[in-house]
Enzyme design. Structure first.
Site, mmCIF file in Angstrom:
data_model
loop_
_atom_site.group_PDB
_atom_site.id
_atom_site.type_symbol
_atom_site.label_atom_id
_atom_site.label_comp_id
_atom_site.label_asym_id
_atom_site.label_seq_id
_atom_site.Cartn_x
_atom_site.Cartn_y
_atom_site.Cartn_z
ATOM 1 N N ASP A 46 0.858 -1.209 0.000
ATOM 2 C CA ASP A 46 0.000 0.000 0.000
ATOM 3 C C ASP A 46 0.888 1.251 0.000
ATOM 4 O OD1 ASP A 46 -3.042 -0.954 1.385
ATOM 5 O OD2 ASP A 46 -1.330 -2.277 1.575
ATOM 6 N N GLU A 69 -5.177 7.586 0.071
ATOM 7 C CA GLU A 69 -5.648 6.952 1.307
ATOM 8 C C GLU A 69 -4.592 6.983 2.414
ATOM 9 O OE1 GLU A 69 -6.791 2.800 1.075
ATOM 10 O OE2 GLU A 69 -7.076 2.714 3.237
ATOM 11 N N ASP A 124 -6.284 5.202 -4.433
ATOM 12 C CA ASP A 124 -6.267 4.115 -3.461
ATOM 13 C C ASP A 124 -5.158 3.179 -3.915
ATOM 14 O OD1 ASP A 124 -6.694 2.079 -1.687
ATOM 15 O OD2 ASP A 124 -8.883 2.213 -1.792
ATOM 16 N N ILE A 126 -3.822 0.432 -2.708
ATOM 17 C CA ILE A 126 -4.407 -0.916 -2.787
ATOM 18 C C ILE A 126 -5.824 -0.797 -2.275
ATOM 19 C CG2 ILE A 126 -4.459 -3.273 -1.893
ATOM 20 C CD1 ILE A 126 -1.551 -3.386 -1.850
ATOM 21 N N ASP A 127 -6.773 -1.003 -3.149
ATOM 22 C CA ASP A 127 -8.155 -1.073 -2.718
ATOM 23 C C ASP A 127 -8.449 -2.554 -2.499
ATOM 24 O OD1 ASP A 127 -10.782 -0.167 -2.193
ATOM 25 O OD2 ASP A 127 -11.376 -0.901 -4.166
ATOM 26 N N THR A 129 -7.359 -4.173 0.624
ATOM 27 C CA THR A 129 -6.148 -4.719 1.282
ATOM 28 C C THR A 129 -6.442 -6.087 1.913
ATOM 29 O OG1 THR A 129 -5.416 -2.473 1.710
ATOM 30 C CG2 THR A 129 -4.300 -4.191 2.935
ATOM 31 N N HIS A 218 -18.259 -4.611 5.423
ATOM 32 C CA HIS A 218 -18.287 -3.559 4.398
ATOM 33 C C HIS A 218 -19.611 -3.494 3.659
ATOM 34 C CE1 HIS A 218 -13.594 -3.795 4.000
ATOM 35 N NE2 HIS A 218 -14.005 -3.416 5.179
ATOM 36 N N SER A 242 -12.661 -5.338 -3.438
ATOM 37 C CA SER A 242 -12.129 -4.164 -4.147
ATOM 38 C C SER A 242 -12.979 -3.640 -5.312
ATOM 39 C CB SER A 242 -10.706 -4.450 -4.670
ATOM 40 O OG SER A 242 -10.757 -5.121 -5.918
ATOM 41 N N LYS A 245 -14.997 -5.171 -8.510
ATOM 42 C CA LYS A 245 -16.447 -5.347 -8.724
ATOM 43 C C LYS A 245 -16.950 -4.383 -9.804
ATOM 44 C CE LYS A 245 -17.272 -5.105 -4.155
ATOM 45 N NZ LYS A 245 -15.931 -5.343 -3.582
ATOM 46 N N ARG A 259 -23.460 -2.335 -2.662
ATOM 47 C CA ARG A 259 -22.686 -2.043 -1.444
ATOM 48 C C ARG A 259 -23.670 -1.429 -0.458
ATOM 49 N NH1 ARG A 259 -17.483 -2.136 -1.062
ATOM 50 N NH2 ARG A 259 -16.418 -1.123 0.646
ATOM 51 N N ASP A 272 -12.249 5.087 -2.955
ATOM 52 C CA ASP A 272 -12.813 3.732 -3.059
ATOM 53 C C ASP A 272 -13.785 3.604 -4.230
ATOM 54 O OD1 ASP A 272 -11.494 2.399 -1.006
ATOM 55 O OD2 ASP A 272 -12.872 3.158 0.518
HETATM 56 N N1 LIG Z 1 -17.772 -0.081 7.265
HETATM 57 C C1 LIG Z 1 -17.387 -0.010 5.995
HETATM 58 N N2 LIG Z 1 -18.313 0.068 5.022
HETATM 59 C C2 LIG Z 1 -17.950 0.120 3.742
HETATM 60 N N3 LIG Z 1 -16.672 0.097 3.310
HETATM 61 C C3 LIG Z 1 -15.701 0.028 4.230
HETATM 62 C C4 LIG Z 1 -15.999 -0.034 5.611
HETATM 63 N N4 LIG Z 1 -14.855 -0.103 6.290
HETATM 64 C C5 LIG Z 1 -13.863 -0.062 5.370
HETATM 65 N N5 LIG Z 1 -14.371 0.005 4.126
HETATM 66 C C6 LIG Z 1 -13.631 0.088 2.847
HETATM 67 O O1 LIG Z 1 -13.968 -0.909 1.950
HETATM 68 C C7 LIG Z 1 -12.910 -1.014 1.000
HETATM 69 C C8 LIG Z 1 -12.755 -2.426 0.524
HETATM 70 O O2 LIG Z 1 -13.932 -2.745 -0.108
HETATM 71 P P1 LIG Z 1 -14.337 -4.217 -0.405
HETATM 72 O O3 LIG Z 1 -14.763 -4.825 0.893
HETATM 73 O O4 LIG Z 1 -15.452 -4.037 -1.372
HETATM 74 O O5 LIG Z 1 -13.137 -4.862 -0.973
HETATM 75 C C9 LIG Z 1 -11.693 -0.528 1.686
HETATM 76 O O6 LIG Z 1 -11.226 0.542 0.954
HETATM 77 C C10 LIG Z 1 -12.173 -0.098 3.043
HETATM 78 O O7 LIG Z 1 -11.744 1.144 3.462
HETATM 79 P P2 LIG Z 1 -10.257 1.468 3.935
HETATM 80 O O8 LIG Z 1 -9.620 1.854 2.637
HETATM 81 O O9 LIG Z 1 -10.367 2.578 4.884
HETATM 82 O O10 LIG Z 1 -9.660 0.208 4.496
HETATM 83 MG MG LIG Z 2 -10.122 1.151 -0.583
HETATM 84 MG MG LIG Z 3 -6.589 1.047 0.225
HETATM 85 MG MG LIG Z 4 -7.257 0.684 3.631
#
Ligand SMILES: Nc1ncnc2c1ncn2[C@@H]1O[C@H](COP(=O)(O)O)[C@@H](O)[C@H]1OP(=O)(O)O
Ligand SMILES: [Mg+2]
Ligand SMILES: [Mg+2]
Ligand SMILES: [Mg+2]
Length: 329
Positions: A46, A69, A124, A126-127, A129, A218, A242, A245, A259, A272
């Site tokens: 990242d 990020e 981002d 790494i989206d 992670t 999420h 990530s 999708k 989502r 994101d």
């Molecule tokens: N409560 C939440 N609701 C929705 N998305 C979230 C939540 N917590 C973290 N994320 C974010 O979801 C993204 C990953 O998405 P997915 O689950 O679809 O792969 C990450 O970027 C993460 O944020 P962060 O970048 O702060 O870690």
């Molecule tokens: Mg992300």
């Molecule tokens: Mg990220």
């Molecule tokens: Mg993150």
């Protein structure tokens, strides 16, 4: 063509960052991972990817700010010295001109507040992670926002098969779009041989393939099952981490990305969604939040006026949004 140079620089930056991430994912060890203050994971990849992309953008467009990020505060702490030295090593393998100081400075170029004025990049590095750590899907996501509107997006998806119809095809896809110019995909191994992509034209939501996050924190998995049921299909969404999708819907592998908020106070981050949003729009898709409202990227680092995401191919958009809105009652 508008944004020709921006697109070229962004594609090359995302390609290089994707290479760094693939190399790191292959042999990630415990000292290369870290938990941030909000308990979410971050890795050498990242940080390394953010350093690479933002230093590349700084060289090409020195006046463009960025909303990224990550920041360097944890890397500067004595207790994380080993993590930091691994970040610098990975970054140097791809760009030999980066040293410890320039890595920190590049990462911290991502502190812009965003907003409705002028232009800025959002990254981002790494989206997904959590998907990266599981050895699964993740994306390097870079977008350009001008006067509050997303005008360009690039998604590097190192583990996404190039051929949507063949899971065993070469892995590593680059998707990109400029507003008004369509959406394209190329193999990450050959980013100049791009083909146009488009969404499917399925008009019966009962036949639509849905996708959603792997992480139950999420997105609300139970609510999506109720929505697919209400639309006449008992097939649950397939799960993938990530902005891959958005890629899946953009190239017709899925018709719908849901989502669905799990925590009332959570604000989606612009990094994101911005790149996936423009790729999907340009592939012919439609996007709203879970109330049917358009996404507003002009409000700062988060989509604070939106809740969740409904991203679909066009013929099922109205019926899926209605089912999502109804499911909130
Ligand atoms: N409560 C939440 N609701 C929705 N998305 C979230 C939540 N917590 C973290 N994320 C974010 O979801 C993204 C990953 O998405 P997915 O689950 O679809 O792969 C990450 O970027 C993460 O944020 P962060 O970048 O702060 O870690
Ligand atoms: Mg992300
Ligand atoms: Mg990220
Ligand atoms: Mg993150």
């Amino acid at each position: 063509m508008p944004f020709e140079q921006e697109l070229q620089v962004a594609k090359e930056a995302v390609r290089k960052a994707s290479l760094l991430c693939s190399a790191a994912q292959a042999g990630l060890v415990d000292s290369e991972k870290h938990d941030k203050a909000d308990k979410s994971p971050v890795t050498v990849a990242d940080y390394g990817a953010q350093a690479l992309v933002l230093s590349t953008l700084a060289a090409a467009f020195p006046n463009d700010p960025a909303v990224g990020e990550e920041d360097s505060s944890d890397l500067r702490k004595e207790e994380n010295a080993e993590l930091f030295s691994r970040v610098v090593e990975y970054a140097q393998k791809v760009d030999g001109s980066l040293d410890a100081e320039s890595v920190l400075a590049a990462i911290d170029r991502g502190k812009h507040a965003g907003g409705s004025q002028g232009r800025f990049w959002t990254l981002d590095p790494i989206d997904g992670t959590k998907g990266f750590l599981r050895g699964q899907q993740y994306a390097v996501a870079l977008a350009l926002i001008e006067n509050g509107e997303v005008v360009l997006g690039v998604l590097g998806c190192p583990n996404l098969p190039v051929d949507p119809a063949n899971a065993n095809s070469e892995k590593g896809s680059l998707l990109f779009a400029v507003k008004g110019q369509g959406a394209f995909q190329a193999p990450l191994s050959e980013i100049d041989s791009a083909t146009k992509i488009s969404v499917d034209q399925i008009d019966d939501p009962a036949k639509a393939v849905f996708c959603e996050s792997v992480e139950s924190g999420h997105t609300a998995h139970g609510r999506s099952a109720a929505i697919t049921n209400a639309l006449g299909t008992s097939v649950e969404p397939f799960r993938m981490d990530s902005q891959c999708k958005y890629a899946a819907v953009s190239r017709g592998q899925a018709s719908v990305y849901l989502r669905l908020p799990t925590r009332p106070g959570y604000e989606e981050k612009i990094w994101d969604h911005a790149a996936g949003y423009i790729v999907l729009q340009e592939a012919g898709g439609r996007i709203a939040d879970t109330f049917g409202n358009p996404l507003d990227f002009s409000l700062g680092r988060t989509l604070k006026n939106n809740k969740g995401i409904v991203a679909t191919s066009p013929a099922v958009f109205e019926s899926v949004v209605k089912a999502v809105v109804d499911s909130a009652e």
